[in-house]
Write a protein that holds these residues in place. Structure first.
Motif, PDB file in Angstrom:
ATOM      1  N   HIS A  69       0.889  -1.169   0.000  1.00 25.40           N
ATOM      2  CA  HIS A  69       0.000   0.000   0.000  1.00 25.40           C
ATOM      3  C   HIS A  69       0.923   1.213   0.000  1.00 25.40           C
ATOM      4  CE1 HIS A  69      -3.559   2.358   1.393  1.00 25.40           C
ATOM      5  NE2 HIS A  69      -4.191   1.422   0.722  1.00 25.40           N
ATOM      6  N   GLU A 100       2.885   0.554   3.365  1.00 27.21           N
ATOM      7  CA  GLU A 100       2.212  -0.254   4.390  1.00 27.21           C
ATOM      8  C   GLU A 100       1.754  -1.582   3.791  1.00 27.21           C
ATOM      9  OE1 GLU A 100      -0.527   2.281   7.034  1.00 27.21           O
ATOM     10  OE2 GLU A 100      -0.270   3.487   5.240  1.00 27.21           O
ATOM     11  N   PRO A 101       1.523  -2.573   4.639  1.00 25.42           N
ATOM     12  CA  PRO A 101       0.971  -3.847   4.128  1.00 25.42           C
ATOM     13  C   PRO A 101      -0.522  -3.703   3.845  1.00 25.42           C
ATOM     14  CG  PRO A 101       1.194  -3.953   6.507  1.00 25.42           C
ATOM     15  CD  PRO A 101       1.739  -2.616   6.091  1.00 25.42           C
ATOM     16  N   TRP A 102      -1.113  -4.675   3.141  1.00 24.78           N
ATOM     17  CA  TRP A 102      -2.572  -4.722   3.004  1.00 24.78           C
ATOM     18  C   TRP A 102      -3.151  -4.755   4.416  1.00 24.78           C
ATOM     19  CZ3 TRP A 102      -1.649  -3.389  -1.429  1.00 24.78           C
ATOM     20  CH2 TRP A 102      -1.754  -4.082  -2.628  1.00 24.78           C
ATOM     21  N   ARG A 103      -4.204  -3.976   4.653  1.00 22.04           N
ATOM     22  CA  ARG A 103      -4.823  -3.967   5.978  1.00 22.04           C
ATOM     23  C   ARG A 103      -6.180  -4.650   5.942  1.00 22.04           C
ATOM     24  NH1 ARG A 103      -0.903  -3.052   9.518  1.00 22.04           N
ATOM     25  NH2 ARG A 103       0.054  -0.990   9.374  1.00 22.04           N
ATOM     26  N   ALA A 104      -6.257  -5.840   6.530  1.00 21.39           N
ATOM     27  CA  ALA A 104      -7.537  -6.535   6.644  1.00 21.39           C
ATOM     28  C   ALA A 104      -7.385  -7.619   7.702  1.00 21.39           C
ATOM     29  CB  ALA A 104      -7.944  -7.165   5.307  1.00 21.39           C
ATOM     30  N   ALA A 105      -8.437  -7.824   8.485  1.00 20.62           N
ATOM     31  CA  ALA A 105      -8.388  -8.883   9.497  1.00 20.62           C
ATOM     32  C   ALA A 105      -8.144 -10.229   8.835  1.00 20.62           C
ATOM     33  CB  ALA A 105      -9.699  -8.911  10.276  1.00 20.62           C
ATOM     34  N   VAL A 166      -9.345  -5.738  -1.744  1.00 29.04           N
ATOM     35  CA  VAL A 166      -9.578  -5.736  -0.290  1.00 29.04           C
ATOM     36  C   VAL A 166      -8.823  -4.568   0.342  1.00 29.04           C
ATOM     37  CG1 VAL A 166      -9.226  -7.029   1.845  1.00 29.04           C
ATOM     38  CG2 VAL A 166      -9.904  -8.232  -0.240  1.00 29.04           C
ATOM     39  N   ALA A 167      -7.578  -4.383  -0.107  1.00 29.37           N
ATOM     40  CA  ALA A 167      -6.742  -3.326   0.466  1.00 29.37           C
ATOM     41  C   ALA A 167      -7.316  -1.942   0.200  1.00 29.37           C
ATOM     42  CB  ALA A 167      -5.333  -3.424  -0.112  1.00 29.37           C
ATOM     43  N   ALA A 168      -7.909  -1.764  -0.990  1.00 26.49           N
ATOM     44  CA  ALA A 168      -8.432  -0.445  -1.358  1.00 26.49           C
ATOM     45  C   ALA A 168      -9.758  -0.160  -0.678  1.00 26.49           C
ATOM     46  CB  ALA A 168      -8.612  -0.367  -2.874  1.00 26.49           C
ATOM     47  N   ALA A 172     -12.623  -3.231   3.741  1.00 25.22           N
ATOM     48  CA  ALA A 172     -11.855  -4.470   3.553  1.00 25.22           C
ATOM     49  C   ALA A 172     -12.751  -5.592   3.047  1.00 25.22           C
ATOM     50  CB  ALA A 172     -11.142  -4.887   4.838  1.00 25.22           C
TER      51      ALA A 172
ATOM     52  N   ASN B  86     -17.755  -3.938   9.267  1.00 19.58           N
ATOM     53  CA  ASN B  86     -16.693  -3.357   8.433  1.00 19.58           C
ATOM     54  C   ASN B  86     -15.496  -2.911   9.273  1.00 19.58           C
ATOM     55  OD1 ASN B  86     -18.379  -3.777   6.292  1.00 19.58           O
ATOM     56  ND2 ASN B  86     -19.098  -1.658   6.188  1.00 19.58           N
ATOM     57  N   LYS B  88     -14.585  -4.247  12.080  1.00 25.01           N
ATOM     58  CA  LYS B  88     -13.907  -5.473  12.524  1.00 25.01           C
ATOM     59  C   LYS B  88     -13.050  -6.059  11.407  1.00 25.01           C
ATOM     60  CE  LYS B  88     -17.049  -7.396  15.929  1.00 25.01           C
ATOM     61  NZ  LYS B  88     -18.297  -8.158  15.785  1.00 25.01           N
ATOM     62  N   ALA B  89     -13.492  -5.827  10.155  1.00 23.52           N
ATOM     63  CA  ALA B  89     -12.763  -6.389   9.007  1.00 23.52           C
ATOM     64  C   ALA B  89     -11.419  -5.692   8.794  1.00 23.52           C
ATOM     65  CB  ALA B  89     -13.606  -6.299   7.746  1.00 23.52           C
ATOM     66  N   ARG B  90     -11.250  -4.502   9.389  1.00 21.16           N
ATOM     67  CA  ARG B  90      -9.948  -3.815   9.304  1.00 21.16           C
ATOM     68  C   ARG B  90      -9.599  -3.254  10.673  1.00 21.16           C
ATOM     69  NH1 ARG B  90      -9.552  -0.434   4.383  1.00 21.16           N
ATOM     70  NH2 ARG B  90      -8.817  -2.401   3.510  1.00 21.16           N
ATOM     71  N   PRO B  91      -9.122  -4.128  11.572  1.00 21.43           N
ATOM     72  CA  PRO B  91      -8.843  -3.657  12.941  1.00 21.43           C
ATOM     73  C   PRO B  91      -7.687  -2.648  12.995  1.00 21.43           C
ATOM     74  CG  PRO B  91      -8.254  -5.984  12.683  1.00 21.43           C
ATOM     75  CD  PRO B  91      -8.898  -5.568  11.416  1.00 21.43           C
ATOM     76  N   VAL B  92      -6.671  -2.836  12.146  1.00 23.38           N
ATOM     77  CA  VAL B  92      -5.565  -1.871  12.093  1.00 23.38           C
ATOM     78  C   VAL B  92      -5.722  -1.068  10.807  1.00 23.38           C
ATOM     79  CG1 VAL B  92      -3.056  -1.575  12.118  1.00 23.38           C
ATOM     80  CG2 VAL B  92      -4.089  -3.520  13.297  1.00 23.38           C
ATOM     81  N   GLY B  93      -5.893   0.220  10.949  1.00 21.90           N
ATOM     82  CA  GLY B  93      -6.113   1.060   9.771  1.00 21.90           C
ATOM     83  C   GLY B  93      -4.811   1.479   9.113  1.00 21.90           C
ATOM     84  N   TYR B  94      -4.931   2.155   7.992  1.00 20.76           N
ATOM     85  CA  TYR B  94      -3.754   2.672   7.292  1.00 20.76           C
ATOM     86  C   TYR B  94      -3.300   3.987   7.928  1.00 20.76           C
ATOM     87  CZ  TYR B  94      -4.766  -0.601   3.478  1.00 20.76           C
ATOM     88  OH  TYR B  94      -4.991  -1.716   2.736  1.00 20.76           O
ATOM     89  N   TYR B  97      -4.168   6.822   3.870  1.00 25.05           N
ATOM     90  CA  TYR B  97      -5.227   6.211   3.062  1.00 25.05           C
ATOM     91  C   TYR B  97      -5.792   7.283   2.144  1.00 25.05           C
ATOM     92  CZ  TYR B  97      -9.501   3.665   1.834  1.00 25.05           C
ATOM     93  OH  TYR B  97     -10.514   3.038   1.158  1.00 25.05           O
ATOM     94  N   ASN B 102      -9.720   6.946  -5.487  1.00 25.97           N
ATOM     95  CA  ASN B 102     -10.384   5.825  -6.149  1.00 25.97           C
ATOM     96  C   ASN B 102     -11.897   5.729  -5.942  1.00 25.97           C
ATOM     97  OD1 ASN B 102     -10.577   4.774  -3.492  1.00 25.97           O
ATOM     98  ND2 ASN B 102      -8.595   3.783  -3.700  1.00 25.97           N
TER      99      ASN B 102
END
Lengths: 250, 261
Positions: A69, A100-105, A166-168, A172, B86, B88-94, B97, B102
């Motif tokens: 990212h 940064e890495p892709w961010r997703a649980a 997913v990253a964008a 996620a 949503n 929970k699907a990204r617990p650590v954010g960027y 961003y 986009n």
């Protein structure tokens, strides 16, 4: 070129991780982004420091391994390319680049910038295939398929499972990936026998992996290196709701 | 779990609920707007008050109104459930961003826009809807000449604690059509004589506009209605009718009353 990198460093999945600043000196604008990281890593190795870990394989935009990212966007500032196809001429001399890495649980960080994308494999294993015994080579024109349909199926099939969608996505969500995999088979005659079973199984696995929900922002299609369209998502929604609400189980 | 329970607890099922309730609320907006055009009539509120009585007493509309209340609640609750998922699907954010690169701003801020609309709805409904149903409203008596409909005599009946029955009849001897109705029009015009109240409405309608510019089109995408033939029409309706025309017409009402009443 001389650049300042702010790179996510994380020892392992459990580690909290943080952004660390590194200088990247004497970088050629003709280098790819990954080659630039190789140069920085050589410097780190010489200083006996742990090199920056990142995923890569083919380095020609077809394997889907490279991620990253870069400055707020998956695969960096350009559209329709992977990180290995991104060149340093896309950046200004003296620029600060945040990596940064892709961010997703569902994509836990393995180390630094490398993430575990096996969730995609499990979704594929849930139904992204056709169950048919292979036999002799059939005649090429045995099953007529309109060109537009064949083209659309092929466009869906260009997905390299990189995870940029997913990253964008602000949620996620893996909808673009799953819908491309559903569509490439749903569009073609060979995919019909398992069409409705497949979409239900793959969506169920997508939900089980902990991806977010789709808000139809379109960020995924804008960042997809293969420029896969969100009309695939509409097709998957259509097939899924059709299967769940109107089709008998078979 | 039954098939339906499984379907509606899946991510796509929850989105289907958002889509259907959202589109139902869009249809409601059209009806609400057409009805409220009575506010522009210069008749002392006769048409508007008659319309208000009709909307709260005609049985089919009463049934639809309960579906409407449920839709609003379900739309908001599911938005909360989906948003929690949503997060929970990204617990650590960027750290960095760049969403604007986009995706449209509206699509990334549906929750904030929806919250503004929900707050507005609470204010709006407690001031007019709840007042109309349970408040101590003044009444008004309208006497319209049968020979000349322009000849209207309005008599305000202030609230004095006594029960006043709604009446709508023809007094043939006097040659008049008589209407005695709750005077919601008076409450509306009094509310919109305050500038801050008008401002609240205009801001809320701006939020509605942005919410629908993304929401209308998005609802069809969620339903899987995507086809190169009709998608341009859906996009046009979403942006120009639901995103621009309807919020603009709603916003025009408080502004018109503030300036000309």
């Amino acid at each position: 070129m001389n650049l300042t990198l702010k790179v996510w460093r994380q020892k392992n999945t459990e580690d909290k991780g943080k952004l660390v600043t590194y200088p990247a000196s004497d970088i050629s604008p003709d280098m790819s982004f990954l080659e630039m990281l190789d140069v920085v890593n050589e410097g780190l190795i010489k200083k006996n420091e742990d090199p920056i870990h990142f995923d890569h394989d083919c380095r020609e935009g077809i394997c889907g391994m490279c991620s990253l990212h870069i400055n707020g966007r998956p695969h960096g500032p350009k559209q329709g390319i992977t990180t290995c196809q991104l060149h340093m001429r896309s950046f200004k001399d003296g620029e600060t680049i945040v990596i940064e890495p892709w961010r997703a649980a569902a994509f836990p960080v393995i180390k630094d910038l490398a993430t575990n994308r096996e969730a995609f494999e499990r979704i594929q294993q849930a139904g992204g295939f056709i169950s048919v015994n292979t036999g002799g080579v059939p005649d090429a024109n045995e099953i007529p398929i309109p060109k537009v349909i064949a083209d659309e199926a092929f466009n869906s099939a260009t997905c390299i499972q990189c995870g940029a969608c997913v990253a964008a996505c602000k949620n996620a969500s893996a909808m673009l990936f799953v819908s491309a995999k559903v569509s490439q088979l749903a569009l073609l005659p060979q995919g019909q026998p398992e069409r409705y079973r497949r979409v239900q199984a793959m969506v169920a696995q997508m939900d089980a992996e902990g991806f977010g929900n789709c808000t139809n922002t379109g960020a995924c299609e804008a960042e997809c290196p293969k420029e896969i369209s969100i009309s695939n998502i509409a097709r998957m929604n259509r097939d899924y709701l059709n299967a769940k609400l109107f089709k008998d189980e078979y | 779990m039954s098939n339906y329970a499984k379907t509606f607890s899946s991510s796509l099922g929850k989105k289907l609920i958002m889509s259907l309730t959202g589109l139902f609320l869009c249809i409601f907006l059209v009806v609400h707007l057409i009805g409220n055009l009575q506010l522009f009539k210069d008749d002392g509120g006769q048409a508007f008050n008659a319309y208000s009585y009709f909307m709260t007493h005609f049985p089919p509309i009463k049934i639809v109104s309960y579906i409407l209340y449920i839709s609003i609640i379900v739309h908001a609750v599911y938005a909360l459930i989906l948003t929690t998922g949503n997060r929970k699907a990204r617990p650590v954010g960027y750290a960095y961003y760049k969403g604007e690169a986009n995706s449209p701003w509206t699509s990334r801020n549906m929750g904030i826009l929806g919250t503004i609309i929900l707050i507005f709805l609470v204010v709006h409904m407690s001031n007019f809807w709840a007042q109309y149903h349970w408040g101590d409203l003044p009444h008004a008596r309208y006497e319209v000449s049968l020979t000349n409909p322009q000849d209207v005599v309005v008599t305000p009946i202030p609230f004095d604690g006594s029960e006043i029955a709604h009446a709508d009849y023809v007094d043939a001897q006097a040659g008049k059509q008589v209407l005695i109705a709750k005077d919601l029009y008076k409450i509306v015009t009094e509310s919109f004589s305050q500038w801050w109240y008008v401002l609240l409405y205009v801001i809320s309608m701006a939020a509605l506009s942005f919410h629908l510019i993304h929401g209308f089109r998005s609802a069809f995408q969620t339903l899987g209605w995507d086809n190169s033939k009709y998608i341009p029409l859906i996009r046009f309706l979403g942006v120009w009718v639901f995103g621009v025309l309807i919020p603009l017409a709603f916003a025009a009402m408080p502004i018109y009353i503030f300036l000309f009443r």
